[in-house]
Scaffold this motif. Structure first.
Motif, PDB file in Angstrom:
ATOM      1  N   GLN A 186       0.738  -1.210  -0.114  1.00  0.00           N
ATOM      2  CA  GLN A 186       0.105  -0.244  -0.111  1.00  0.00           C
ATOM      3  C   GLN A 186       0.992   1.430  -0.039  1.00  0.00           C
ATOM      4  OE1 GLN A 186      -2.365  -1.567   3.445  1.00  0.00           O
ATOM      5  NE2 GLN A 186      -4.135  -0.550   2.214  1.00  0.00           N
ATOM      6  N   THR A 187       1.644   1.365  -0.955  1.00  0.00           N
ATOM      7  CA  THR A 187       2.463   2.555  -1.027  1.00  0.00           C
ATOM      8  C   THR A 187       1.831   3.712  -1.428  1.00  0.00           C
ATOM      9  OG1 THR A 187       3.156   1.951  -3.132  1.00  0.00           O
ATOM     10  CG2 THR A 187       4.470   1.147  -1.450  1.00  0.00           C
ATOM     11  N   LYS A 188       0.704   3.720  -2.191  1.00  0.00           N
ATOM     12  CA  LYS A 188       0.048   4.760  -2.860  1.00  0.00           C
ATOM     13  C   LYS A 188      -1.507   4.423  -2.764  1.00  0.00           C
ATOM     14  CE  LYS A 188       3.293   6.218  -6.303  1.00  0.00           C
ATOM     15  NZ  LYS A 188       3.882   6.483  -7.417  1.00  0.00           N
ATOM     16  N   GLU A 189      -2.186   5.552  -2.426  1.00  0.00           N
ATOM     17  CA  GLU A 189      -3.681   5.191  -2.300  1.00  0.00           C
ATOM     18  C   GLU A 189      -4.263   4.650  -3.498  1.00  0.00           C
ATOM     19  OE1 GLU A 189      -7.285   5.706  -0.068  1.00  0.00           O
ATOM     20  OE2 GLU A 189      -4.972   5.937   0.353  1.00  0.00           O
ATOM     21  N   LYS A 190      -3.740   5.225  -4.766  1.00  0.00           N
ATOM     22  CA  LYS A 190      -4.458   4.740  -5.963  1.00  0.00           C
ATOM     23  C   LYS A 190      -4.101   3.135  -5.953  1.00  0.00           C
ATOM     24  CE  LYS A 190      -0.402   6.141  -8.805  1.00  0.00           C
ATOM     25  NZ  LYS A 190      -0.121   6.720 -10.266  1.00  0.00           N
ATOM     26  N   GLU A 191      -3.070   2.749  -5.285  1.00  0.00           N
ATOM     27  CA  GLU A 191      -2.918   1.290  -5.460  1.00  0.00           C
ATOM     28  C   GLU A 191      -3.194   0.427  -4.608  1.00  0.00           C
ATOM     29  OE1 GLU A 191       1.486   1.106  -5.275  1.00  0.00           O
ATOM     30  OE2 GLU A 191       1.687   1.952  -7.195  1.00  0.00           O
ATOM     31  N   LYS A 192      -4.143   0.925  -3.544  1.00  0.00           N
ATOM     32  CA  LYS A 192      -4.599  -0.125  -2.725  1.00  0.00           C
ATOM     33  C   LYS A 192      -5.496  -1.044  -2.823  1.00  0.00           C
ATOM     34  CE  LYS A 192      -8.981   2.704  -1.331  1.00  0.00           C
ATOM     35  NZ  LYS A 192      -9.802   3.516  -0.348  1.00  0.00           N
ATOM     36  N   ASN A 193      -6.201  -1.056  -4.229  1.00  0.00           N
ATOM     37  CA  ASN A 193      -7.141  -2.077  -4.857  1.00  0.00           C
ATOM     38  C   ASN A 193      -6.200  -3.073  -5.791  1.00  0.00           C
ATOM     39  OD1 ASN A 193      -9.487  -1.705  -3.256  1.00  0.00           O
ATOM     40  ND2 ASN A 193      -9.834   0.132  -4.721  1.00  0.00           N
ATOM     41  N   ARG A 194      -5.004  -2.961  -5.578  1.00  0.00           N
ATOM     42  CA  ARG A 194      -4.154  -3.726  -6.698  1.00  0.00           C
ATOM     43  C   ARG A 194      -4.302  -5.117  -6.165  1.00  0.00           C
ATOM     44  NH1 ARG A 194       2.166  -3.532  -5.666  1.00  0.00           N
ATOM     45  NH2 ARG A 194       2.109  -4.641  -3.524  1.00  0.00           N
ATOM     46  N   LYS A 195      -3.965  -6.279  -7.323  1.00  0.00           N
ATOM     47  CA  LYS A 195      -4.278  -7.320  -7.093  1.00  0.00           C
ATOM     48  C   LYS A 195      -3.174  -7.940  -6.550  1.00  0.00           C
ATOM     49  CE  LYS A 195      -8.228  -7.925  -9.120  1.00  0.00           C
ATOM     50  NZ  LYS A 195      -9.774  -8.424  -8.408  1.00  0.00           N
ATOM     51  N   GLU A 196      -3.167  -8.589  -5.146  1.00  0.00           N
ATOM     52  CA  GLU A 196      -2.067  -8.850  -4.542  1.00  0.00           C
ATOM     53  C   GLU A 196      -1.812 -10.600  -4.506  1.00  0.00           C
ATOM     54  OE1 GLU A 196       0.189  -7.668  -2.581  1.00  0.00           O
ATOM     55  OE2 GLU A 196      -0.254  -5.643  -2.441  1.00  0.00           O
ATOM     56  N   ILE A 197      -0.901 -10.989  -4.591  1.00  0.00           N
ATOM     57  CA  ILE A 197      -0.534 -12.491  -4.591  1.00  0.00           C
ATOM     58  C   ILE A 197      -0.349 -13.046  -3.166  1.00  0.00           C
ATOM     59  CG2 ILE A 197       1.039 -14.019  -5.386  1.00  0.00           C
ATOM     60  CD1 ILE A 197       1.940 -12.057  -7.666  1.00  0.00           C
ATOM     61  N   PHE A 198      -0.961 -14.082  -2.844  1.00  0.00           N
ATOM     62  CA  PHE A 198      -0.685 -14.796  -1.852  1.00  0.00           C
ATOM     63  C   PHE A 198       0.331 -15.730  -1.910  1.00  0.00           C
ATOM     64  CE2 PHE A 198      -5.086 -13.242  -1.410  1.00  0.00           C
ATOM     65  CZ  PHE A 198      -5.103 -12.869   0.018  1.00  0.00           C
ATOM     66  N   PHE A 199       1.313 -15.737  -1.076  1.00  0.00           N
ATOM     67  CA  PHE A 199       2.699 -16.297  -1.312  1.00  0.00           C
ATOM     68  C   PHE A 199       2.564 -17.412  -0.386  1.00  0.00           C
ATOM     69  CE2 PHE A 199       4.419 -12.388  -2.996  1.00  0.00           C
ATOM     70  CZ  PHE A 199       4.569 -12.903  -4.399  1.00  0.00           C
ATOM     71  N   ASN A 200       2.141 -18.790  -0.690  1.00  0.00           N
ATOM     72  CA  ASN A 200       2.114 -20.096   0.180  1.00  0.00           C
ATOM     73  C   ASN A 200       3.275 -20.375   0.880  1.00  0.00           C
ATOM     74  OD1 ASN A 200       2.056 -23.060   0.783  1.00  0.00           O
ATOM     75  ND2 ASN A 200       0.080 -22.428   0.718  1.00  0.00           N
ATOM     76  N   GLU A 201       3.258 -20.530   2.021  1.00  0.00           N
ATOM     77  CA  GLU A 201       4.803 -20.853   2.816  1.00  0.00           C
ATOM     78  C   GLU A 201       5.510 -21.995   2.308  1.00  0.00           C
ATOM     79  OE1 GLU A 201       3.315 -21.073   6.978  1.00  0.00           O
ATOM     80  OE2 GLU A 201       3.061 -18.785   7.005  1.00  0.00           O
ATOM     81  N   ILE A 202       4.633 -22.598   1.854  1.00  0.00           N
ATOM     82  CA  ILE A 202       5.271 -24.195   1.093  1.00  0.00           C
ATOM     83  C   ILE A 202       5.550 -24.056  -0.173  1.00  0.00           C
ATOM     84  CG2 ILE A 202       5.064 -26.719   1.016  1.00  0.00           C
ATOM     85  CD1 ILE A 202       5.150 -25.810   3.904  1.00  0.00           C
ATOM     86  N   LEU A 203       4.667 -23.599  -0.959  1.00  0.00           N
ATOM     87  CA  LEU A 203       4.650 -23.526  -2.475  1.00  0.00           C
ATOM     88  C   LEU A 203       5.583 -22.442  -3.029  1.00  0.00           C
ATOM     89  CD1 LEU A 203       1.130 -24.343  -3.484  1.00  0.00           C
ATOM     90  CD2 LEU A 203       2.837 -26.206  -3.091  1.00  0.00           C
ATOM     91  N   ALA A 204       5.489 -21.221  -2.150  1.00  0.00           N
ATOM     92  CA  ALA A 204       6.554 -20.122  -2.589  1.00  0.00           C
ATOM     93  C   ALA A 204       7.539 -19.829  -1.616  1.00  0.00           C
ATOM     94  CB  ALA A 204       5.395 -18.823  -3.069  1.00  0.00           C
ATOM     95  N   ALA A 205       8.119 -20.769  -1.112  1.00  0.00           N
ATOM     96  CA  ALA A 205       9.101 -20.356  -0.116  1.00  0.00           C
ATOM     97  C   ALA A 205      10.194 -19.505  -0.659  1.00  0.00           C
ATOM     98  CB  ALA A 205       9.707 -21.697   0.489  1.00  0.00           C
ATOM     99  N   ASP A 206      10.596 -19.712  -1.824  1.00  0.00           N
ATOM    100  CA  ASP A 206      11.658 -18.678  -2.413  1.00  0.00           C
ATOM    101  C   ASP A 206      11.174 -17.339  -2.635  1.00  0.00           C
ATOM    102  OD1 ASP A 206      13.238 -20.897  -2.695  1.00  0.00           O
ATOM    103  OD2 ASP A 206      12.382 -21.469  -4.646  1.00  0.00           O
ATOM    104  N   GLU A 207      10.117 -17.131  -3.133  1.00  0.00           N
ATOM    105  CA  GLU A 207       9.465 -15.777  -3.094  1.00  0.00           C
ATOM    106  C   GLU A 207       9.403 -15.069  -1.891  1.00  0.00           C
ATOM    107  OE1 GLU A 207       8.308 -18.573  -4.667  1.00  0.00           O
ATOM    108  OE2 GLU A 207       8.000 -18.191  -6.643  1.00  0.00           O
ATOM    109  N   ILE A 208       8.862 -15.992  -0.906  1.00  0.00           N
ATOM    110  CA  ILE A 208       8.927 -15.204   0.552  1.00  0.00           C
ATOM    111  C   ILE A 208      10.154 -15.024   1.213  1.00  0.00           C
ATOM    112  CG2 ILE A 208       8.135 -16.069   3.008  1.00  0.00           C
ATOM    113  CD1 ILE A 208       5.910 -17.658   1.889  1.00  0.00           C
TER     114      ILE A 208
END
Length: 415
Positions: A123-145
């Motif tokens: 949430q860096t800018k008010e206009k971006e508050k509705n952007r599509k966020e990615i849920f990084f799964n702790e198991i499947l996306a350990a590298d991204e986390i």
């Protein structure tokens, strides 16, 4: 062979190759997916060493065995492949959390979609508050986390003093290298917390957090389809990071209103331990006069959830007394007191969300008094009597005739 046995056999087979595991000896999922996409010969040879695995991911075409990389990638990416995911259900009834079923844990657990995920929450800018966020799964996306949690370089440093802005050439630290300057960091709070956690691990005595209340009108506007789950994931990630900072005698204070209070309480019990709950402070933030005359039940309070890192050490380190001498002075900003409201005349009515009907009056022949000229005891007495009778700082607003619509509480100081 059951799916569970097959999964274990496949994981063990993949972990037998040092190139497919991380430093902790666990399967490096991203590396395996990347190798499969490139049809890596070492991966293919390894999979062909097991007959069950070969039958699952290879197809025979005119006497030749062809590796079905798409099927393989889809299989290891599926949320049910890894046994320790919150989102995995087994044949035995109950969710598996930290290797134990709920019945085995013997405690209340708060479970929701995406609990085992990390939400960056940019949430860096008010206009971006509705952007599509990615849920990084702790198991499947350990590298991204890990990339999110890795320390980042802080740039554009500025130092502000009583003389103004100064160039930053060095940071003041103590003999142990701990930063001894006040810092204001502008940026993603989750990334900032993980950037600073090694520097301030177990060094902080008190943390105050004022999170978005998830009212629908605040700055928290992610993923409308799973707004409540998103909010819980957002808070869980940040509270877990904040816990790193607390000293053993430290405490954390979290503001919240009634919308998410119950869920946040259970979440904090899970993170900090129910036994470390110090208190819940009820804060009166509105007067009944300001919440609408037709509201059946007045919502006038917010709450402070207070938890200790270790409640025993917290109590042992409390001061013996609290200095209240500074409370004998008048509050700054209260220049005037409304002594009489005069004759109120209804101007208009406004329907406000969550508070009901609000009435706006115009007052004639009102009287004010200079608070600074009153003795302290008389000042307090007048404030209390006026607040008990009527609160102009709430939703019922009085305006002075011919005064450009300014309300009495603006011109005369809030009560």
């Amino acid at each position: 062979m059951s799916k569970e046995k097959f999964d274990k056999k496949l994981i063990k087979l993949l972990e037998s190759n040092p190139d497919f595991v991380d430093k902790a000896g666990s399967l490096h999922r991203a590396n395996v997916r990347e190798r499969a996409g490139k049809l890596d010969p070492d991966l293919i040879k390894l999979l062909l060493t097991n007959k069950e695995v070969e039958a699952k991911f290879f197809k025979e075409i005119e006497g030749r065995w062809i590796f079905d990389s798409n099927t393989f990638v889809d299989y290891i990416t599926d949320k049910n492949f890894f046994a320790d995911s919150y989102t995995k259900f087994r044949k035995k009834i109950g969710l598996n959390i930290d290797g134990k079923y709920l019945r085995e844990r013997g405690e209340v657990a708060l479970v929701w979609p995406y609990k085992d995920c990390v939400l960056e929450g940019g949430q860096t800018k008010e206009k971006e508050k509705n952007r599509k966020e990615i849920f990084f799964n702790e198991i499947l996306a350990a590298d991204e986390i890990n990339r999110i949690f890795d320390p980042k370089v802080l740039t554009n440093w500025k130092r502000y003093t009583v003389t103004g802005e100064q160039e930053v050439t060095n940071i003041q630290c103590d003999q142990d290298g701990l930063i001894r300057e006040n810092l204001i960091i502008k940026g993603n709070n989750l990334i900032a917390l993980h950037t600073l956690k090694e520097q301030f691990r177990e060094k902080v005595k008190l943390i105050y957090i004022d999170p978005p209340y998830n009212t629908g009108n605040d700055s928290f506007g992610y993923n409308d389809s799973f707004n409540h789950s998103t909010w819980l994931t957002f808070e869980k990630n940040r509270l877990e990071a904040a816990k790193y900072f607390l000293s053993n005698s430290g405490s954390i204070w979290i503001s919240i209103d009634e919308r998410e209070f119950a869920y946040l309480k259970v979440l904090c019990d899970e993170i900090f331990g129910r036994e470390n709950h110090i208190s819940t402070v009820t804060v009166k933030v509105k007067d009944p006069a300001g919440v609408g005359q037709q509201a059946p039940i007045f919502d006038i309070c917010e709450y402070l959830l207070v938890y200790a890192k270790d409640i025993k050490q917290f109590k042992e380190n409390l001061p013996e007394f609290i200095d209240t001498s500074h409370f004998t002075e008048k509050a700054n900003g209260y220049r005037n007191l409304i002594v009489e409201y005069g004759k109120p005349r209804l101007v208009k009515e406004i329907e406000r969300q969550n508070v009901g009907l609000v009435k706006i009056y115009e007052c004639e022949d009102y009287k004010i008094s200079d608070a600074n000229k009153l003795p302290f005891d008389e000042y307090v007495e007048k404030r209390n009597s006026i607040a008990a009778d009527y609160n102009p700082s709430g939703g019922m607003i009085c305006t002075a005739p011919g005064n450009s619509g300014h309300s009495l509480n603006q011109d005369c100081g809030r009560i």
